[in-house]
Design a protein around this motif. Structure first.
Motif, PDB file in Angstrom:
ATOM      1  N   GLY A 138       0.814  -1.209   0.000  1.00 55.54           N
ATOM      2  CA  GLY A 138       0.000   0.000   0.000  1.00 55.54           C
ATOM      3  C   GLY A 138       0.847   1.258   0.000  1.00 55.54           C
ATOM      4  N   SER A 139       0.186   2.399   0.083  1.00 51.72           N
ATOM      5  CA  SER A 139       0.875   3.688  -0.053  1.00 51.72           C
ATOM      6  C   SER A 139       1.243   4.334   1.279  1.00 51.72           C
ATOM      7  CB  SER A 139      -0.009   4.655  -0.844  1.00 51.72           C
ATOM      8  OG  SER A 139      -1.257   4.844  -0.184  1.00 51.72           O
ATOM      9  N   LYS A 140       0.743   3.791   2.377  1.00 49.50           N
ATOM     10  CA  LYS A 140       0.883   4.455   3.677  1.00 49.50           C
ATOM     11  C   LYS A 140       2.333   4.670   4.107  1.00 49.50           C
ATOM     12  CE  LYS A 140      -0.652   4.113   8.487  1.00 49.50           C
ATOM     13  NZ  LYS A 140      -1.428   3.313   9.469  1.00 49.50           N
ATOM     14  N   ASN A 141       3.208   3.716   3.853  1.00 49.32           N
ATOM     15  CA  ASN A 141       4.584   3.783   4.354  1.00 49.32           C
ATOM     16  C   ASN A 141       5.625   4.031   3.269  1.00 49.32           C
ATOM     17  OD1 ASN A 141       4.243   3.050   7.314  1.00 49.32           O
ATOM     18  ND2 ASN A 141       3.220   1.314   6.336  1.00 49.32           N
ATOM     19  N   LEU A 142       5.203   4.590   2.159  1.00 53.65           N
ATOM     20  CA  LEU A 142       6.131   4.810   1.048  1.00 53.65           C
ATOM     21  C   LEU A 142       7.266   5.760   1.424  1.00 53.65           C
ATOM     22  CD1 LEU A 142       3.834   4.995  -2.112  1.00 53.65           C
ATOM     23  CD2 LEU A 142       5.263   3.100  -1.331  1.00 53.65           C
ATOM     24  N   PRO A 156       6.241   1.016  -6.351  1.00 47.13           N
ATOM     25  CA  PRO A 156       5.059   0.901  -5.498  1.00 47.13           C
ATOM     26  C   PRO A 156       3.811   0.565  -6.314  1.00 47.13           C
ATOM     27  CG  PRO A 156       5.571   3.205  -5.881  1.00 47.13           C
ATOM     28  CD  PRO A 156       6.676   2.410  -6.522  1.00 47.13           C
ATOM     29  N   ARG A 157       3.082  -0.454  -5.862  1.00 50.41           N
ATOM     30  CA  ARG A 157       1.815  -0.808  -6.496  1.00 50.41           C
ATOM     31  C   ARG A 157       0.707  -0.253  -5.606  1.00 50.41           C
ATOM     32  NH1 ARG A 157       0.858  -6.940  -8.284  1.00 50.41           N
ATOM     33  NH2 ARG A 157       0.605  -7.297  -6.041  1.00 50.41           N
ATOM     34  N   ASN A 177       7.839   4.132 -12.442  1.00 50.18           N
ATOM     35  CA  ASN A 177       7.887   3.308 -11.236  1.00 50.18           C
ATOM     36  C   ASN A 177       6.516   3.057 -10.599  1.00 50.18           C
ATOM     37  OD1 ASN A 177      10.559   4.962 -11.398  1.00 50.18           O
ATOM     38  ND2 ASN A 177      11.069   3.166 -10.178  1.00 50.18           N
ATOM     39  N   ILE A 178       5.604   3.998 -10.763  1.00 46.68           N
ATOM     40  CA  ILE A 178       4.297   3.861 -10.113  1.00 46.68           C
ATOM     41  C   ILE A 178       3.425   2.858 -10.872  1.00 46.68           C
ATOM     42  CG2 ILE A 178       2.200   5.057  -9.390  1.00 46.68           C
ATOM     43  CD1 ILE A 178       3.860   7.654  -9.361  1.00 46.68           C
ATOM     44  N   ILE A 179       2.976   1.837 -10.163  1.00 48.42           N
ATOM     45  CA  ILE A 179       2.047   0.859 -10.730  1.00 48.42           C
ATOM     46  C   ILE A 179       0.689   1.133 -10.081  1.00 48.42           C
ATOM     47  CG2 ILE A 179       1.549  -1.576 -11.104  1.00 48.42           C
ATOM     48  CD1 ILE A 179       4.525  -2.140 -10.539  1.00 48.42           C
TER      49      ILE A 179
END
Length: 262
Positions: A138-142, A156-157, A177-179
């Motif tokens: 998920g995106s929370k801890n990117l 990151p997916r 890079n962004i999926i």
């Protein structure tokens, strides 16, 4: 009135079950994101959008005359569950936790290892000498990944929402890079992504069957790459089940006591 804490596919199943039992107007679904709200659109008649602290939840319970809480939040949304448990105790409100079953016992892939925190996962990733990592947590801890895994190509997916994509861009991720795709994903789709982006490590969560967890593990095994799994934080829930039939039994008791029409 019943309060369903959700924003997940699990909470949607519970809403559908409540509707089936004839309680369409007697529950409120609480979600924290627009995505969770969109997921429930057309299913739950009453939706509360926004995060609630323990005090907020206590106030919400009193104002809406909540008699029972069904906590069907994501397995990693522990803060919401903690607030709900405390608020339920303070207001003498019934509480049950519905959580999808863990599948860790079903894994026998030797390339699969486990971490108790994001920090530990990052350390394991750095020590492994990996070059291209697929982030499926998920995106929370990117931001934390970006900080601790500098020098490694990260993919990151994430959900394909403008809010999430903007946040990814702010962290320095670009279109290469962004999926941006909505899961869950089949084993075959995971395999294709691993091959296309030349991934040699996947980071994922112990999301259960609803999150396509085993499909990720199976794809990594087929491609011969390692996978790191962030384990769920263990909590002492006062009342917990992974079976919908237990929720249905509670609803049957309510249905015997009163009739609520949709």
């Amino acid at each position: 009135m019943v309060l369903v804490l959700g924003g997940t596919s699990d909470s949607i199943k519970i809403c559908e079950l409540i509707n089936k039992k004839g309680f369409c107007n007697r529950y409120i679904l609480s979600v924290t994101t627009e995505y969770g709200k969109d997921l429930a659109d057309g299913i739950a008649k009453k939706i509360h959008l926004g995060k609630m602290s323990e005090d907020d939840m206590e106030k919400f319970i009193m104002e809406n005359k909540i008699s029972f809480i069904i906590d069907a939040t994501h397995p990693y949304a522990t803060e919401v569950s903690k607030n709900a448990i405390k608020a339920a105790e303070t207001t003498d409100t019934g509480y049950i936790r519905y959580e999808r079953k863990s599948l860790l016992e079903d894994i026998n892939y030797k390339g699969c290892r486990f971490a108790d925190s994001i920090d530990e996962m990052c350390e394991m990733a750095k020590d492994g000498g990996y070059k291209r990592i697929l982030i499926g947590t998920g995106s929370k801890n990117l931001a934390k990944y970006r900080e601790n895994l500098s020098g490694i190509e990260l993919f990151p997916r994430v959900l394909p929402t403008s809010e999430v994509i903007i946040e990814c861009e702010k962290l320095g991720f670009n279109a290469d890079n962004i999926i941006a795709m909505k899961g869950p994903f089949s084993k075959e789709m995971n395999v294709e992504m691993i091959k296309h982006y030349e991934i040699n490590l996947m980071l994922t969560k112990e999301s259960g069957a609803a999150g396509g967890f085993l499909e990720k593990i199976d794809a990594c095994e087929e491609c011969g790459i390692d996978v790191l799994v962030l384990k769920r934080q263990r909590m002492d829930y006062p009342n917990q089940t992974s079976e919908l039939k237990d929720i249905e039994e509670i609803l049957d008791i309510w249905k015997d006591e009163a009739k609520f029409d949709c």
